[in-house]
Design a protein around this motif. Sequence first.
Motif, short mmCIF file in Angstrom:
data_model
loop_
_atom_site.label_atom_id
_atom_site.label_comp_id
_atom_site.label_asym_id
_atom_site.label_seq_id
_atom_site.Cartn_x
_atom_site.Cartn_y
_atom_site.Cartn_z
N ALA A 29 -17.31 -36.86 -85.56
CA ALA A 29 -18.32 -37.21 -86.79
C ALA A 29 -19.25 -38.08 -86.16
CB ALA A 29 -17.82 -37.81 -87.96
N GLU A 30 -19.07 -38.78 -85.01
CA GLU A 30 -20.29 -39.71 -84.30
C GLU A 30 -21.04 -38.90 -83.58
OE1 GLU A 30 -20.46 -42.85 -85.14
OE2 GLU A 30 -18.96 -42.46 -86.55
N PHE A 31 -20.94 -37.32 -83.14
CA PHE A 31 -21.62 -36.57 -82.36
C PHE A 31 -22.25 -35.48 -82.89
CE2 PHE A 31 -18.43 -39.30 -80.10
CZ PHE A 31 -19.31 -39.86 -79.35
N ASP A 32 -23.15 -35.13 -82.32
CA ASP A 32 -23.88 -33.77 -82.94
C ASP A 32 -22.86 -32.66 -82.50
OD1 ASP A 32 -26.23 -34.85 -83.66
OD2 ASP A 32 -27.36 -34.07 -81.90
N GLN A 33 -22.06 -32.66 -81.50
CA GLN A 33 -21.06 -31.64 -81.08
C GLN A 33 -20.13 -32.41 -80.24
OE1 GLN A 33 -22.07 -28.34 -78.78
NE2 GLN A 33 -23.75 -29.06 -77.73
N ALA A 34 -18.73 -31.98 -80.64
CA ALA A 34 -17.62 -33.04 -79.90
C ALA A 34 -16.51 -31.80 -79.63
CB ALA A 34 -17.08 -34.03 -80.68
N PHE A 35 -15.43 -32.20 -78.80
CA PHE A 35 -14.59 -31.33 -78.44
C PHE A 35 -13.10 -32.08 -78.01
CE2 PHE A 35 -16.32 -31.35 -74.48
CZ PHE A 35 -15.02 -31.18 -73.48
N VAL A 42 -8.18 -28.36 -69.18
CA VAL A 42 -8.94 -27.02 -68.86
C VAL A 42 -9.61 -26.39 -70.09
CG1 VAL A 42 -8.33 -24.78 -67.94
CG2 VAL A 42 -7.41 -26.60 -66.71
N GLY A 43 -8.58 -26.48 -71.05
CA GLY A 43 -9.08 -25.65 -72.42
C GLY A 43 -9.55 -26.60 -73.41
N THR A 44 -9.61 -26.28 -74.50
CA THR A 44 -10.15 -26.94 -75.65
C THR A 44 -9.26 -26.59 -76.92
OG1 THR A 44 -12.19 -26.75 -74.77
CG2 THR A 44 -12.15 -27.29 -77.19
N THR A 45 -8.91 -27.65 -77.59
CA THR A 45 -7.98 -27.49 -78.57
C THR A 45 -8.76 -27.61 -80.02
OG1 THR A 45 -7.30 -29.66 -78.89
CG2 THR A 45 -5.91 -27.91 -77.62
N PHE A 46 -9.91 -28.38 -80.22
CA PHE A 46 -10.65 -28.68 -81.22
C PHE A 46 -12.11 -28.61 -80.81
CE2 PHE A 46 -13.37 -31.63 -83.64
CZ PHE A 46 -13.27 -31.00 -84.69
N TYR A 47 -13.24 -28.00 -81.51
CA TYR A 47 -14.73 -27.94 -81.42
C TYR A 47 -15.22 -28.28 -82.70
CZ TYR A 47 -19.43 -26.82 -80.55
OH TYR A 47 -20.66 -26.62 -80.54
N GLY A 48 -15.97 -29.26 -82.69
CA GLY A 48 -16.69 -29.31 -84.00
C GLY A 48 -18.10 -29.68 -84.06
N VAL A 49 -19.11 -29.72 -85.02
CA VAL A 49 -20.29 -30.02 -85.04
C VAL A 49 -20.83 -30.84 -86.11
CG1 VAL A 49 -21.23 -28.06 -83.77
CG2 VAL A 49 -21.02 -27.81 -86.06
N ARG A 50 -21.70 -31.70 -86.33
CA ARG A 50 -22.26 -32.38 -87.56
C ARG A 50 -22.97 -31.35 -88.40
NH1 ARG A 50 -25.42 -37.79 -85.10
NH2 ARG A 50 -23.32 -39.16 -85.48
N ALA A 65 -14.93 -27.02 -69.38
CA ALA A 65 -16.17 -26.85 -68.41
C ALA A 65 -17.21 -26.43 -69.11
CB ALA A 65 -15.85 -26.39 -67.31
N ARG A 66 -17.07 -25.43 -70.21
CA ARG A 66 -18.10 -24.57 -70.98
C ARG A 66 -18.69 -25.72 -72.11
NH1 ARG A 66 -14.81 -20.28 -70.09
NH2 ARG A 66 -14.21 -20.37 -72.13
N ALA A 72 -21.58 -30.72 -75.45
CA ALA A 72 -20.41 -31.51 -76.21
C ALA A 72 -20.03 -32.63 -75.88
CB ALA A 72 -19.56 -30.39 -76.69
N LYS A 73 -19.59 -33.46 -76.47
CA LYS A 73 -18.95 -34.88 -76.31
C LYS A 73 -17.43 -34.54 -76.25
CE LYS A 73 -17.98 -39.34 -75.67
NZ LYS A 73 -18.20 -39.88 -74.39
N GLU A 74 -16.91 -34.78 -74.96
CA GLU A 74 -15.49 -34.61 -74.90
C GLU A 74 -14.76 -36.03 -75.46
OE1 GLU A 74 -12.41 -33.59 -71.28
OE2 GLU A 74 -14.11 -34.82 -71.01
N LEU A 75 -13.96 -35.66 -76.31
CA LEU A 75 -13.29 -36.82 -77.21
C LEU A 75 -12.04 -37.14 -76.09
CD1 LEU A 75 -13.51 -35.66 -80.73
CD2 LEU A 75 -15.02 -37.27 -79.50
N CYS A 76 -12.03 -38.28 -75.56
CA CYS A 76 -10.84 -38.65 -74.72
C CYS A 76 -10.10 -39.95 -75.62
CB CYS A 76 -11.03 -39.20 -73.41
SG CYS A 76 -12.25 -37.73 -72.42
N LEU A 77 -9.36 -39.57 -76.37
CA LEU A 77 -8.88 -40.70 -77.27
C LEU A 77 -7.21 -40.81 -77.14
CD1 LEU A 77 -10.19 -39.03 -80.76
CD2 LEU A 77 -11.21 -40.98 -79.22
N GLU A 78 -6.83 -42.16 -77.01
CA GLU A 78 -5.52 -42.36 -77.05
C GLU A 78 -4.87 -41.95 -78.32
OE1 GLU A 78 -3.86 -43.98 -74.61
OE2 GLU A 78 -5.86 -43.78 -73.51
N GLY A 79 -3.82 -41.68 -78.31
CA GLY A 79 -2.73 -41.30 -79.30
C GLY A 79 -2.95 -40.06 -80.14
N ILE A 80 -3.67 -38.95 -79.49
CA ILE A 80 -3.77 -37.64 -79.81
C ILE A 80 -3.05 -36.71 -79.32
CG2 ILE A 80 -5.89 -38.41 -81.19
CD1 ILE A 80 -7.32 -36.59 -79.01
#
Length: 117
Positions: A29-35, A42-50, A65-66, A72-80
């Motif tokens: 929610a802090e970014f225009d687009q994030a994943f 390599v891949g993506t499990t979630f993608y979202g936009v404001r 990479a795409r 999009a902002k990559e969400l490198c979060l602990e505990g997910i």
Amino acid sequence: APGDAVGALQADLPALRPAELATALAAAAEFDQAFVPDALDVGTTFYGVRPGRPFLPRFGGESRARHLAGGAKELCLEGIDSLRRDVDTPDDLRAALALGLGRHTAAVVAELWPGSG
């Protein structure tokens, strides 16, 4: 829904924990687009936009990479870990098993893959 954030979540996340998804949604929610990248980065499990932003998912293959190339902002979060663990191979399923599956998924896996647990 006009005026709402939009997101897409992969369906092959058998160990997904609601609290981990909530953590990622709050961060996104802090970014225009994030994943969220998959466990292999390599891949993506979630993608979202404001709200009000164009929804332009780039899933499939090397989608991390795409998404990065698309700004999009990559969400490198602990505990997910459960949100990052999609299942494409038997080794992926073993890793998901180690995280813990829901009872219904665990029952199906036990039936289809005896001795896996």
